[in-house]
Design a protein around this motif. Structure first.
Motif, mmCIF file in Angstrom:
data_model
loop_
_atom_site.group_PDB
_atom_site.id
_atom_site.type_symbol
_atom_site.label_atom_id
_atom_site.label_comp_id
_atom_site.label_asym_id
_atom_site.label_seq_id
_atom_site.Cartn_x
_atom_site.Cartn_y
_atom_site.Cartn_z
ATOM 1 N N TYR A 43 0.837 -1.202 0.000
ATOM 2 C CA TYR A 43 0.000 0.000 0.000
ATOM 3 C C TYR A 43 0.872 1.251 0.000
ATOM 4 O O TYR A 43 0.710 2.126 -0.842
ATOM 5 C CB TYR A 43 -0.937 -0.020 1.215
ATOM 6 N N ARG A 44 1.808 1.335 0.933
ATOM 7 C CA ARG A 44 2.685 2.505 1.017
ATOM 8 C C ARG A 44 3.537 2.611 -0.248
ATOM 9 O O ARG A 44 3.736 3.694 -0.780
ATOM 10 C CB ARG A 44 3.564 2.401 2.265
ATOM 11 N N GLY A 45 4.034 1.497 -0.747
ATOM 12 C CA GLY A 45 4.817 1.517 -1.976
ATOM 13 C C GLY A 45 4.016 2.024 -3.157
ATOM 14 O O GLY A 45 4.525 2.792 -3.986
ATOM 15 N N LEU A 46 2.750 1.630 -3.219
ATOM 16 C CA LEU A 46 1.880 2.099 -4.305
ATOM 17 C C LEU A 46 1.701 3.606 -4.230
ATOM 18 O O LEU A 46 1.851 4.309 -5.234
ATOM 19 C CB LEU A 46 0.522 1.390 -4.225
ATOM 20 N N LEU A 47 1.389 4.111 -3.050
ATOM 21 C CA LEU A 47 1.191 5.560 -2.913
ATOM 22 C C LEU A 47 2.465 6.326 -3.251
ATOM 23 O O LEU A 47 2.419 7.341 -3.958
ATOM 24 C CB LEU A 47 0.722 5.900 -1.503
ATOM 25 N N ASN A 48 3.599 5.845 -2.760
ATOM 26 C CA ASN A 48 4.872 6.518 -3.059
ATOM 27 C C ASN A 48 5.180 6.486 -4.556
ATOM 28 O O ASN A 48 5.656 7.476 -5.112
ATOM 29 C CB ASN A 48 6.020 5.882 -2.271
ATOM 30 N N SER A 49 4.900 5.362 -5.194
ATOM 31 C CA SER A 49 5.152 5.253 -6.637
ATOM 32 C C SER A 49 4.234 6.184 -7.427
ATOM 33 O O SER A 49 4.669 6.805 -8.396
ATOM 34 C CB SER A 49 4.945 3.812 -7.100
ATOM 35 N N LEU A 50 2.975 6.258 -7.013
ATOM 36 C CA LEU A 50 2.054 7.178 -7.681
ATOM 37 C C LEU A 50 2.502 8.622 -7.485
ATOM 38 O O LEU A 50 2.472 9.417 -8.427
ATOM 39 C CB LEU A 50 0.628 6.986 -7.169
ATOM 40 N N ASP A 51 2.924 8.959 -6.264
ATOM 41 C CA ASP A 51 3.404 10.324 -5.996
ATOM 42 C C ASP A 51 4.595 10.668 -6.878
ATOM 43 O O ASP A 51 4.720 11.804 -7.343
ATOM 44 C CB ASP A 51 3.797 10.478 -4.526
ATOM 45 N N GLY A 52 5.459 9.695 -7.110
ATOM 46 C CA GLY A 52 6.640 9.907 -7.945
ATOM 47 C C GLY A 52 6.392 9.685 -9.433
ATOM 48 O O GLY A 52 7.323 9.755 -10.229
ATOM 49 N N GLU A 53 5.142 9.392 -9.778
ATOM 50 C CA GLU A 53 4.748 9.112 -11.162
ATOM 51 C C GLU A 53 5.568 7.981 -11.776
ATOM 52 O O GLU A 53 5.842 7.962 -12.966
ATOM 53 C CB GLU A 53 4.789 10.368 -12.025
ATOM 54 N N ASN A 54 5.946 7.028 -10.939
ATOM 55 C CA ASN A 54 6.622 5.829 -11.406
ATOM 56 C C ASN A 54 5.527 4.775 -11.606
ATOM 57 O O ASN A 54 5.260 3.959 -10.734
ATOM 58 C CB ASN A 54 7.665 5.360 -10.396
ATOM 59 N N TYR A 55 4.887 4.825 -12.754
ATOM 60 C CA TYR A 55 3.689 4.028 -12.994
ATOM 61 C C TYR A 55 3.977 2.548 -13.188
ATOM 62 O O TYR A 55 3.137 1.712 -12.871
ATOM 63 C CB TYR A 55 2.889 4.607 -14.152
ATOM 64 N N GLU A 56 5.148 2.222 -13.684
ATOM 65 C CA GLU A 56 5.498 0.812 -13.828
ATOM 66 C C GLU A 56 5.622 0.158 -12.446
ATOM 67 O O GLU A 56 5.106 -0.934 -12.209
ATOM 68 C CB GLU A 56 6.801 0.664 -14.606
ATOM 69 N N GLU A 57 6.289 0.847 -11.542
ATOM 70 C CA GLU A 57 6.414 0.344 -10.177
ATOM 71 C C GLU A 57 5.048 0.351 -9.473
ATOM 72 O O GLU A 57 4.710 -0.589 -8.756
ATOM 73 C CB GLU A 57 7.408 1.215 -9.407
ATOM 74 N N ALA A 58 4.267 1.393 -9.689
ATOM 75 C CA ALA A 58 2.933 1.485 -9.083
ATOM 76 C C ALA A 58 2.059 0.316 -9.541
ATOM 77 O O ALA A 58 1.295 -0.241 -8.740
ATOM 78 C CB ALA A 58 2.275 2.812 -9.448
ATOM 79 N N PHE A 59 2.171 -0.060 -10.807
ATOM 80 C CA PHE A 59 1.427 -1.207 -11.312
ATOM 81 C C PHE A 59 1.753 -2.460 -10.512
ATOM 82 O O PHE A 59 0.864 -3.199 -10.099
ATOM 83 C CB PHE A 59 1.724 -1.443 -12.797
ATOM 84 N N LYS A 60 3.035 -2.694 -10.269
ATOM 85 C CA LYS A 60 3.448 -3.894 -9.530
ATOM 86 C C LYS A 60 2.883 -3.892 -8.114
ATOM 87 O O LYS A 60 2.382 -4.916 -7.639
ATOM 88 C CB LYS A 60 4.975 -3.998 -9.505
ATOM 89 N N TYR A 61 2.957 -2.752 -7.449
ATOM 90 C CA TYR A 61 2.395 -2.661 -6.094
ATOM 91 C C TYR A 61 0.882 -2.849 -6.109
ATOM 92 O O TYR A 61 0.327 -3.538 -5.255
ATOM 93 C CB TYR A 61 2.741 -1.318 -5.456
ATOM 94 N N ALA A 62 0.208 -2.225 -7.059
ATOM 95 C CA ALA A 62 -1.255 -2.342 -7.142
ATOM 96 C C ALA A 62 -1.659 -3.793 -7.409
ATOM 97 O O ALA A 62 -2.608 -4.305 -6.800
ATOM 98 C CB ALA A 62 -1.800 -1.426 -8.235
#
Length: 121
Positions: A43-62
């Protein structure tokens, strides 16, 4: 697991009975995994990735959060996590619908905070 927690989870949309069935009726094991959920870093990784606009990483967390929440019957968390997964799947940063991502993120944050509070008691 006490009845009050089971009831609060179910009243807020968790699939307690279905999950207990998958856990072969072992309420202690289900509770153990619910308590571990609060320490999950996706959850925290997803939010941090979204904040940083790192969408590839956000996808993995989501995607991982979607699976974890599904395994625990936390459907109100799983639905926005799933929606985020699909909004981010295979997309370059310029292709991401940031407005829809923001909508699903808000839904996820609301559900996550609710269930984190329920689980912590």
């Amino acid at each position: 697991m006490d009845e009050a927690l089971k009831q609060r989870l179910a009243e807020n949309g968790a699939d307690v009975e279905g999950t207990l069935h998958r856990f072969m009726g072992n309420e202690a094991l289900y509770l153990k995994f619910l308590l571990k959920f609060k320490d999950d870093t996706n959850y925290r990784g997803l939010l941090n990735s979204l904040d940083g606009e790192n969408y590839e990483e956000a996808f993995k967390y989501a995607h991982t959060l979607k699976g974890v929440s599904a395994n625990l019957g936390l459907d109100p968390i799983g639905r926005p996590a799933s929606a985020l997964t699909e909004l981010l799947r295979g997309k370059a940063a310029e292709e991401v619908d940031r407005e829809q991502v923001a909508v699903q993120r808000a839904a996820l944050e609301e559900a996550y905070k609710l269930f984190a509070g329920l689980i912590e008691g």
